[in-house]
Structure formats: structure tokens, C-alpha cells
Design an enzyme around this catalytic site. Structure first.
Site, PDB file in Angstrom:
ATOM      1  CB  CYS A  75      -0.905  -0.014   1.230  1.00  0.00           C
ATOM      2  SG  CYS A  75      -1.924   1.467   1.399  1.00  0.00           S
ATOM      3  CB  CYS A 127      -0.393   2.259   5.759  1.00  0.00           C
ATOM      4  SG  CYS A 127      -1.105   0.697   5.189  1.00  0.00           S
ATOM      5  CB  CYS A 184      -5.070  -0.763   2.493  1.00  0.00           C
ATOM      6  SG  CYS A 184      -3.772  -1.155   3.690  1.00  0.00           S
ATOM      7  CB  CYS A 243      -8.893  -4.400 -11.629  1.00  0.00           C
ATOM      8  SG  CYS A 243      -8.459  -3.380 -13.030  1.00  0.00           S
TER       9      CYS A 243
END
Length: 158
Positions: A76, A79, A124, A147
Site C-alpha cells: 500500500c 501505509c 487496504c 484490478c
């Protein structure tokens, strides 16, 4: 069934659809990693902020991660949570980095009606950042196509 019962049933069904679309009954997600809006804006590029925090989408075929084929992990961009292994990446032809499976407990999903029909949004699991959507037209072994917006990801070689 008389007219009154029919109209009552129709109104009840309409109310249920509206509540289902609004997500009533779903608990608000609390994520382990949180920042204030100003902190997110400092941490992310303007486009990454729009995608991760405002659920926008980058233009297709613009992410350099489409051409990333080295072994490693896609994390991510908000984070640092490890999200996808390069072993599950495939070329979907859609213009966005695509994967057939996330890492265990890395992502969460929710309903999305932004285009007027239901889709499954992927976010996330650590910070709640919008990553993209998952569809049922991917390759085996899962049949899924995660995707993802490339700007929502960072690649860590290894």
C-alpha cells in the site's frame, strides 16, 4: 393480494434496496493505521491522495507498475501494508496492475455503487485506502481479477 398490500410490499422492497445500497447495518471500519486528512495530503502525491483517500481512479495504462515483472511485493502506498505477491500478478489487458489473489488478511472489500451498479471495492486492511475493485473474470486458481490502481501501490523488489 389487494392494491394496499401490493403498494405496501413495493414500498418495503424499495426501502430495503435503498438501505442495502447505503450499507445500513454494516459497522464503520476502524483501521489500525489512521491519519488526519492534512497528514494524508502531506504523505501522498495529489493523485495518490485522490485514489487512496477519495476513491478516485487513475487513467488506464499510466502506471509504471503495469510493466513490473520482477519478484517482489506490492504494498500500500499509504501505509506500507504488504498486499500482493508478484507471483499472483498477471496482464489483464485492462491497463491496471492485476492480481489473482491478495496476501492473507491484506485487503478488505465493500460494496460500491459509484457507477450505478454493484461492484466490489478493494481497500487496504491496515489504513482503509481505496485500491481498486475485484471482478470474477480472472485466471485460475481463483478466477478473480484484483484490478488495482498502480498509484495506490509501491513495489518492493525481493
Amino acid at each position: 393480494m389487494d392494491r394496499r398490500q401490493f403498494l405496501g410490499l413495493g414500498g418495503g422492497v424499495a426501502t430495503m434496496v435503498v438501505l442495502w445500497q447505503a450499507g445500513v447495518g454494516e459497522a464503520a471500519a476502524a483501521y489500525p493505521f489512521t491519519l488526519g486528512d492534512a497528514e494524508w495530503r502531506k504523505r501522498l502525491s495529489p493523485l495518490a491522495y485522490q485514489v487512496l483517500r477519495k476513491r478516485s481512479t487513475e487513467y488506464p495504462f499510466t502506471s509504471p507498475l503495469n510493466k513490473e515483472h520482477r519478484p517482489g511485493i506490492f504494498a500500500c502506498a499509504g501505509c506500507g501494508q504488504r498486499l500482493f505477491s508478484s507471483k499472483t500478478k498477471f496482464d489483464s489487458g485492462t491497463g491496471w496492475p492485476s492480481f489473482w489473489a491478495p496476501l492473507p488478511r491484506a485487503v478488505g472489500t465493500s460494496r460500491d455503487f459509484e457507477l450505478g451498479y454493484p461492484r466490489t471495492e478493494v481497500h487496504c486492511a491496515r489504513c482503509g485506502g481505496h485500491l481498486g475493485h475485484v471482478f470474477d473474470d480472472g485466471p485460475q486458481p481463483t478466477g478473480k481479477r484484483y484490478c488495482m490502481n498502480g498509484v495506490a501501490l509501491v513495489f518492493v523488489a525481493g
